[in-house]
Design a protein around this motif. Structure first.
Motif, mmCIF file in Angstrom:
data_model
loop_
_atom_site.group_PDB
_atom_site.id
_atom_site.type_symbol
_atom_site.label_atom_id
_atom_site.label_comp_id
_atom_site.label_asym_id
_atom_site.label_seq_id
_atom_site.Cartn_x
_atom_site.Cartn_y
_atom_site.Cartn_z
ATOM 1 N N VAL A 31 -76.857 92.146 -124.348
ATOM 2 C CA VAL A 31 -75.505 92.647 -124.073
ATOM 3 C C VAL A 31 -74.538 91.479 -123.993
ATOM 4 C CG1 VAL A 31 -74.011 93.826 -122.417
ATOM 5 C CG2 VAL A 31 -76.302 94.713 -122.875
ATOM 6 N N LEU A 32 -73.478 91.553 -124.790
ATOM 7 C CA LEU A 32 -72.406 90.572 -124.741
ATOM 8 C C LEU A 32 -71.249 91.110 -123.921
ATOM 9 C CD1 LEU A 32 -72.045 89.344 -128.447
ATOM 10 C CD2 LEU A 32 -72.816 87.958 -126.507
ATOM 11 N N VAL A 33 -70.557 90.225 -123.207
ATOM 12 C CA VAL A 33 -69.320 90.557 -122.501
ATOM 13 C C VAL A 33 -68.160 89.858 -123.192
ATOM 14 C CG1 VAL A 33 -68.017 90.255 -120.348
ATOM 15 C CG2 VAL A 33 -70.426 90.918 -120.270
ATOM 16 N N THR A 34 -67.052 90.578 -123.345
ATOM 17 C CA THR A 34 -65.816 89.995 -123.840
ATOM 18 C C THR A 34 -64.658 90.783 -123.242
ATOM 19 O OG1 THR A 34 -64.633 89.216 -125.822
ATOM 20 C CG2 THR A 34 -65.687 91.382 -125.952
ATOM 21 N N ASN A 35 -63.457 90.565 -123.768
ATOM 22 C CA ASN A 35 -62.280 91.309 -123.308
ATOM 23 C C ASN A 35 -62.088 92.587 -124.115
ATOM 24 O OD1 ASN A 35 -60.342 88.310 -122.805
ATOM 25 N ND2 ASN A 35 -61.388 89.506 -121.263
ATOM 26 N N ALA A 74 -68.222 95.663 -123.338
ATOM 27 C CA ALA A 74 -69.638 95.346 -123.483
ATOM 28 C C ALA A 74 -70.070 95.637 -124.909
ATOM 29 C CB ALA A 74 -70.478 96.158 -122.497
ATOM 30 N N LEU A 75 -70.846 94.727 -125.494
ATOM 31 C CA LEU A 75 -71.303 94.871 -126.865
ATOM 32 C C LEU A 75 -72.808 94.700 -126.924
ATOM 33 C CD1 LEU A 75 -68.342 93.344 -126.870
ATOM 34 C CD2 LEU A 75 -68.775 93.157 -129.304
ATOM 35 N N SER A 76 -73.449 95.455 -127.797
ATOM 36 C CA SER A 76 -74.869 95.312 -128.038
ATOM 37 C C SER A 76 -75.081 94.316 -129.172
ATOM 38 C CB SER A 76 -75.476 96.663 -128.416
ATOM 39 O OG SER A 76 -76.837 96.523 -128.777
ATOM 40 N N VAL A 77 -76.077 93.426 -129.017
ATOM 41 C CA VAL A 77 -76.292 92.386 -130.012
ATOM 42 C C VAL A 77 -77.771 91.998 -130.008
ATOM 43 C CG1 VAL A 77 -75.895 90.423 -128.465
ATOM 44 C CG2 VAL A 77 -75.312 90.217 -130.894
#
Length: 344
Positions: free
Chosen positions: A71-75, A110-113
């Motif tokens: 899981v990636l975190v960004t804005n 939140a992004l899946s990677v």
């Protein structure tokens, strides 16, 4: 996005649509070592450069970091409008990332990677960092991946207006020089813990990051359901200034003034908004509204304290006791919180 803006982004070589960032710490290395060298080597595998596309091409660039193994975190403002997102890791690999959920009110997404081997999640600091804590912003300012700037935490518990013009409470202020493209990247302590998620620059040597406490509340919900429900008191508020305090016969300029209570809001019929105004030192001041001075027995002196308590300590459906000063008397009423309306 208009064509002229796209040409500007292309010319910059970064395709950056976001104006957010944070400022960069400027402390030198501690005696006996180079702590930022060690920090960068340990955290860089978890920090990514993000490139966001829509049907017309590159929409935005930003930064992100691994919250856990996939899981990636960004804005939120980095990935808003995305049709495709790609993440570049420190080893140079580009991988596709899927937006699991985003929240404009906290400016988090939140992004899946599927990360490369050796990339592990970064831990969140379990409390607000102390003012003066040395920190580093790692990310891809202006599309320059693998960049680090260093400095200190300049302030905490700031109330800021997000890039999309929503109020965020409890933000961390840093003197780290942050630029477009740093948005969504981590603000890190020397121990490699995330002290905040970079969201924007305010001015020279002033930048802001979303607090670790708010990040820890929002991101798991985005991963699980794609959304986060914020508590909603349902009042329009103003800070209590010395002039407003004088107009309303208050002993001190503290608390939060209830300017209006919209019909049908959770506070409708419970809290009282302003009804009239008087002029103090040539300035019109609202009168007749409640002044909130405590929530659940916890003192409230500022609008920021009110927002932080609601954001971190409550959930929709909770009933909170609200202590107010009304018509010169102190009283406590109960309000059952609603859910903040989806701005989209």
């Amino acid at each position: 996005m208009d064509e002229s803006r796209r040409r500007f982004l292309a010319a910059a070589g970064a395709g950056i649509a976001s104006l957010a960032g944070c400022t960069a710490p400027r402390n030198g290395p501690a005696s006996g070592g180079e702590p930022f060298v060690d920090l960068y080597e340990s955290v860089s595998p978890a920090v990514v450069r993000l490139r966001v596309y829509d049907s017309l091409g590159v929409l935005a660039e930003g930064s992100g970091w691994l919250y856990d193994d996939d899981v990636l975190v960004t804005n939120d403002h980095v990935v808003a409008g995305a049709e495709t997102v790609r993440a570049q890791f420190a080893n140079g690999d580009w991988v596709r990332a899927e937006v699991l959920g985003s929240d404009p009110y906290s400016d988090l997404a939140a992004l899946s990677v599927d990360p490369p081997n050796g990339a592990a999640g970064l831990p969140l600091l379990d409390e607000q960092p102390a003012v003066g804590t040395r920190v580093a912003a790692v990310g891809a300012p202006l599309g320059l991946e693998g960049s680090l700037t260093s400095g200190v935490v300049s302030g905490v518990n700031r109330t800021i207006s997000s890039v999309r013009n929503f109020t965020i409470s409890g933000a961390v202020q840093t003197d780290a020089a942050v630029n477009p493209g740093n948005s969504g990247g981590p603000l890190l302590t020397l121990d490699g813990e995330v002290a905040g998620v970079i969201t924007q620059a305010g001015a020279e040597n002033i930048g802001f990051a979303i607090s670790p406490a708010l990040t820890e509340r929002v991101i798991p919900a985005l991963v699980e359901t794609g959304t986060f429900e914020h508590s909603y008191l349902g009042v329009r508020i103003l800070p209590v200034t010395p002039l407003l305090a004088e107009a309303n016969g208050l002993e001190s300029a503290r608390g939060v003034y209830v300017a209006a209570v919209p019909t049908g809001s959770p506070a409708d019929g419970v809290l009282q908004g302003g009804t009239e105004s008087v002029t103090v030192e040539g300035s019109p001041q609202p009168t007749g509204g409640d002044v909130i001075v405590a929530l659940d027995g916890r003192r409230v002196d500022t609008t920021g304290q009110l927002g932080t308590y609601l954001a971190l300590e409550t959930s929709p459906g909770d009933t909170v006791s609200v202590t107010v000063i009304r018509d010169g008397e102190r009283r406590t009423v109960d309000v059952t919180l609603g859910t903040r309306p989806d701005p989209r």
